[in-house]
Write an enzyme that holds these catalytic residues in place. Structure first.
Site, PDB file in Angstrom:
ATOM      1  N   ASN A   1     -13.037  13.742  -1.008  1.00 53.33           N
ATOM      2  CA  ASN A   1     -13.639  12.413  -1.384  1.00 53.33           C
ATOM      3  C   ASN A   1     -15.147  12.452  -1.439  1.00 53.33           C
ATOM      4  O   ASN A   1     -15.994  13.344  -0.630  1.00 53.33           O
ATOM      5  CB  ASN A   1     -13.500  11.118  -0.250  1.00 53.33           C
ATOM      6  CG  ASN A   1     -14.013  10.003  -0.822  1.00 53.33           C
ATOM      7  OD1 ASN A   1     -13.752   9.655  -1.955  1.00 53.33           O
ATOM      8  ND2 ASN A   1     -14.740   9.388  -0.030  1.00 53.33           N
TER       9      ASN A   1
ATOM     10  N   LYS B   1     -26.079   9.132  -8.077  1.00 55.27           N
ATOM     11  CA  LYS B   1     -25.103   9.241  -8.781  1.00 55.27           C
ATOM     12  C   LYS B   1     -25.410  10.766  -9.448  1.00 55.27           C
ATOM     13  O   LYS B   1     -24.508  11.717  -9.549  1.00 55.27           O
ATOM     14  CB  LYS B   1     -24.874   8.370 -10.169  1.00 55.27           C
ATOM     15  CG  LYS B   1     -23.965   7.189  -9.747  1.00 55.27           C
ATOM     16  CD  LYS B   1     -22.484   7.468 -10.240  1.00 55.27           C
ATOM     17  CE  LYS B   1     -21.630   6.133  -9.876  1.00 55.27           C
ATOM     18  NZ  LYS B   1     -21.368   5.537 -10.841  1.00 55.27           N
TER      19      LYS B   1
ATOM     20  N   SER C   1     -22.273  12.779   0.317  1.00 56.88           N
ATOM     21  CA  SER C   1     -21.338  13.338   1.106  1.00 56.88           C
ATOM     22  C   SER C   1     -20.103  13.771   0.265  1.00 56.88           C
ATOM     23  O   SER C   1     -19.560  12.662  -0.185  1.00 56.88           O
ATOM     24  CB  SER C   1     -21.288  12.751   2.305  1.00 56.88           C
ATOM     25  OG  SER C   1     -22.346  12.420   2.984  1.00 56.88           O
TER      26      SER C   1
ATOM     27  N   HIS D   1     -18.716  10.140  -1.229  1.00 53.49           N
ATOM     28  CA  HIS D   1     -19.247   9.040  -0.759  1.00 53.49           C
ATOM     29  C   HIS D   1     -20.469   8.904  -0.793  1.00 53.49           C
ATOM     30  O   HIS D   1     -21.543   9.832  -0.569  1.00 53.49           O
ATOM     31  CB  HIS D   1     -18.715   8.861   0.865  1.00 53.49           C
ATOM     32  CG  HIS D   1     -19.101   7.625   1.423  1.00 53.49           C
ATOM     33  ND1 HIS D   1     -18.169   6.439   1.261  1.00 53.49           N
ATOM     34  CD2 HIS D   1     -20.144   7.342   2.213  1.00 53.49           C
ATOM     35  CE1 HIS D   1     -18.812   5.394   1.861  1.00 53.49           C
ATOM     36  NE2 HIS D   1     -20.073   5.670   2.492  1.00 53.49           N
TER      37      HIS D   1
ATOM     38  N   LEU E   1      -6.528   4.504   1.151  1.00 53.87           N
ATOM     39  CA  LEU E   1      -5.170   5.218   1.408  1.00 53.87           C
ATOM     40  C   LEU E   1      -4.471   4.903   2.689  1.00 53.87           C
ATOM     41  O   LEU E   1      -5.039   4.778   3.736  1.00 53.87           O
ATOM     42  CB  LEU E   1      -5.364   6.620   1.359  1.00 53.87           C
ATOM     43  CG  LEU E   1      -5.784   7.073  -0.090  1.00 53.87           C
ATOM     44  CD1 LEU E   1      -6.045   8.685   0.079  1.00 53.87           C
ATOM     45  CD2 LEU E   1      -5.066   6.877  -1.146  1.00 53.87           C
TER      46      LEU E   1
ATOM     47  N   ALA F   1     -27.266  12.892  -8.116  1.00 55.58           N
ATOM     48  CA  ALA F   1     -27.022  13.915  -6.886  1.00 55.58           C
ATOM     49  C   ALA F   1     -25.517  14.304  -7.015  1.00 55.58           C
ATOM     50  O   ALA F   1     -25.207  15.295  -6.694  1.00 55.58           O
ATOM     51  CB  ALA F   1     -27.645  13.427  -5.830  1.00 55.58           C
ATOM     52  N   GLU F   2     -24.826  13.441  -6.968  1.00 53.77           N
ATOM     53  CA  GLU F   2     -23.449  13.531  -6.888  1.00 53.77           C
ATOM     54  C   GLU F   2     -22.841  14.383  -7.704  1.00 53.77           C
ATOM     55  O   GLU F   2     -21.843  15.130  -7.496  1.00 53.77           O
ATOM     56  CB  GLU F   2     -22.569  12.176  -6.855  1.00 53.77           C
ATOM     57  CG  GLU F   2     -22.915  11.114  -5.792  1.00 53.77           C
ATOM     58  CD  GLU F   2     -21.964   9.877  -5.698  1.00 53.77           C
ATOM     59  OE1 GLU F   2     -21.529   9.493  -6.873  1.00 53.77           O
ATOM     60  OE2 GLU F   2     -21.776   9.223  -4.589  1.00 53.77           O
TER      61      GLU F   2
ATOM     62  N   ASP G   1     -13.589   7.395   5.829  1.00 63.29           N
ATOM     63  CA  ASP G   1     -14.921   8.156   5.387  1.00 63.29           C
ATOM     64  C   ASP G   1     -15.279   9.021   6.559  1.00 63.29           C
ATOM     65  O   ASP G   1     -16.385   9.179   7.061  1.00 63.29           O
ATOM     66  CB  ASP G   1     -16.093   7.204   4.982  1.00 63.29           C
ATOM     67  CG  ASP G   1     -15.771   6.442   3.647  1.00 63.29           C
ATOM     68  OD1 ASP G   1     -14.982   7.252   2.908  1.00 63.29           O
ATOM     69  OD2 ASP G   1     -16.293   5.319   3.764  1.00 63.29           O
TER      70      ASP G   1
ATOM     71  N   ARG H   1       0.838  -1.171  -0.010  1.00 67.84           N
ATOM     72  CA  ARG H   1       0.007   0.050  -0.069  1.00 67.84           C
ATOM     73  C   ARG H   1       0.889   1.369   0.101  1.00 67.84           C
ATOM     74  O   ARG H   1       0.580   2.246  -0.809  1.00 67.84           O
ATOM     75  CB  ARG H   1      -0.837  -0.057   1.140  1.00 67.84           C
ATOM     76  CG  ARG H   1      -2.006   0.985   1.211  1.00 67.84           C
ATOM     77  CD  ARG H   1      -2.878   0.973   2.321  1.00 67.84           C
ATOM     78  NE  ARG H   1      -3.706  -0.262   2.382  1.00 67.84           N
ATOM     79  CZ  ARG H   1      -4.672  -0.827   1.478  1.00 67.84           C
ATOM     80  NH1 ARG H   1      -5.192   0.081   0.722  1.00 67.84           N
ATOM     81  NH2 ARG H   1      -5.044  -1.891   2.024  1.00 67.84           N
TER      82      ARG H   1
HETATM   83  C1  GAR Z   1     -19.565   7.017  -6.780  1.00 64.61           C
HETATM   84  O1  GAR Z   1     -20.879   6.691  -6.347  1.00 64.61           O
HETATM   85  C2  GAR Z   1     -18.891   7.451  -5.452  1.00 64.61           C
HETATM   86  O2  GAR Z   1     -19.491   8.025  -4.304  1.00 64.61           O
HETATM   87  C3  GAR Z   1     -18.607   5.895  -5.020  1.00 64.61           C
HETATM   88  O3  GAR Z   1     -18.186   5.213  -6.198  1.00 64.61           O
HETATM   89  C4  GAR Z   1     -19.094   5.718  -7.246  1.00 64.61           C
HETATM   90  C5  GAR Z   1     -18.000   6.235  -8.217  1.00 64.61           C
HETATM   91  O4  GAR Z   1     -18.578   6.347  -9.582  1.00 64.61           O
HETATM   92  N1  GAR Z   1     -17.420   5.930  -3.924  1.00 64.61           N
HETATM   93  C6  GAR Z   1     -17.199   5.393  -3.079  1.00 64.61           C
HETATM   94  O5  GAR Z   1     -17.798   4.477  -2.445  1.00 64.61           O
HETATM   95  C7  GAR Z   1     -16.043   5.654  -2.039  1.00 64.61           C
HETATM   96  N2  GAR Z   1     -16.373   5.010  -1.008  1.00 64.61           N
HETATM   97  P1  GAR Z   1     -18.091   6.956 -10.831  1.00 64.61           P
HETATM   98  O6  GAR Z   1     -16.850   6.441 -11.073  1.00 64.61           O
HETATM   99  O7  GAR Z   1     -19.242   7.035 -11.670  1.00 64.61           O
HETATM  100  O8  GAR Z   1     -17.804   8.512 -10.451  1.00 64.61           O
END
Ligand code: GAR
Length: 324
Positions: free
Chosen positions: A111, A175, A140, A113, A97, A177-178, A149, A69
């Site tokens: 990040n 997604k 988040s 999540h 990480l 929303a992200e 996290d 790692r």
């Molecule tokens: C996203 O939903 C993100 O929140 C999650 O991975 C996906 C990546 O999608 N991350 C985690 O779970 C981190 N612990 P993407 O490759 O389409 O952006």
């Protein structure tokens, strides 16, 4: 905001990279606060890399297989620094990480999540939210610290869970929303280093942590002094005064010689302020990408020590001058 230099962001991905794409296209809108200087992955086959290449963003890929790692983190770190990134955005980076890497970038790494943290850190967030009967899932954006996290949450968006939702249908809406959340939060975060209110609050927290101090104003500007009527000043906050572009904190040096040396040694950090400079105060520039807050803390403490009564100064352990 458009006048400030744009932050340079490295995005770390492991998957399809839809969040990376959202960050990238937001960065191409007028007035964007950041630009993406690298997309890096622990999976050379990640779809996100192909998209980044198509968009002419430099990429770096290194499989973690067969590596410790720490070694893998170090290689990613080297690539991030080589690209000149000031910030790192993890966007579906599914490698945990190591502590050292998280600490190195603490305060500069975000990040995303897929849950309403502190609920459901780790994996399978959507099925856990549905199984718990939650009315909402969500996403988040948080700062990265060694604990998984668990860093400060900078922004969240809630997504209603319908009666028919499965983990997949919920994941799809989360997604979307992200993609709204991440560019907005990253932009705000990288911009706050140019925001006078934010910078003043950080200075105030450091100045008021010193014993026997109080906040006041001097010539209409925020200032910090020893408490009491005749308490001496040890810091002034200057927001683009007298035609200079700097937001700065002024601290006392030992005199003109040291002041001149500082300005010569590191003109991006130190300058001789109008009026105060004549009495040996130095300006420390705060509205720039790479403020060293421990350096600011050092100067506030030194300046305070130079005016504090001996018995008060003795309560505070002195710090190494190092290269400050
Ligand atoms: C996203 O939903 C993100 O929140 C999650 O991975 C996906 C990546 O999608 N991350 C985690 O779970 C981190 N612990 P993407 O490759 O389409 O952006």
């Amino acid at each position: 905001m458009a006048d400030n230099p744009r932050a340079k962001v490295a995005v770390l991905v492991s998957g399809t990279g839809t969040n990376m794409a959202a960050l990238l296209y937001a960065s191409r809108l007028p007035g964007a606060a950041y630009e993406i200087v690298l997309v890096a992955s622990n999976d050379p086959e990640a779809g996100a890399l192909a998209l980044a290449r198509a968009e002419s963003i430099p990429t770096f890929a290194l499989s973690h297989r067969g590596m410790t790692r720490a070694d893998h983190d170090a290689a990613m770190d080297a690539a991030i620094r080589y690209a000149g990134a000031t910030h790192v955005a993890l966007a579906g980076y599914m490698r945990i990480l190591g502590d050292e890497m998280a600490r190195k970038w603490e305060g500069w790494m975000l990040n995303i999540h897929p849950s309403l943290l502190p609920l459901y850190p780790g994996l399978d967030t959507h099925s856990r939210a549905i199984a718990a009967g939650d009315t909402h899932g969500g996403a988040s954006v948080h700062l990265v610290i060694p604990e998984l996290d668990a860093g400060e949450v900078l922004g969240q968006v809630r997504v209603a869970i319908g009666a028919d939702d499965t983990p997949d249908t919920l994941a799809r809406r989360v997604k979307i929303a992200e993609h709204q959340l991440y560019p907005r939060v990253l932009s705000e975060y990288v911009s706050r280093g140019y925001d006078a209110d934010y910078l003043l609050e950080r200075v105030a927290a450091l100045a008021l942590a010193l014993p026997g101090t109080e906040r006041t104003t001097s010539h209409g500007s925020p200032a910090f002094k020893l408490a009491g009527k005749s308490g001496k000043f040890f810091a002034h906050f200057s927001d683009r005064h007298h035609g200079v572009p700097h937001i700065a904190v002024l601290a006392k040096t030992s005199g003109q010689e040291e002041l001149a040396q500082l300005c010569e040694r590191d003109p991006a950090t130190f300058y001789k302020p109008a009026y105060y400079g004549a009495s040996g105060w130095v300006g420390i520039v705060l509205n720039r990408a790479d403020v060293d807050w421990s350096q600011v803390e050092y100067w506030l403490e030194r300046s305070w020590r130079s005016v504090a009564p001996k018995r008060l100064a003795a309560t505070q352990p002195g710090r190494e001058p190092e290269a400050y």
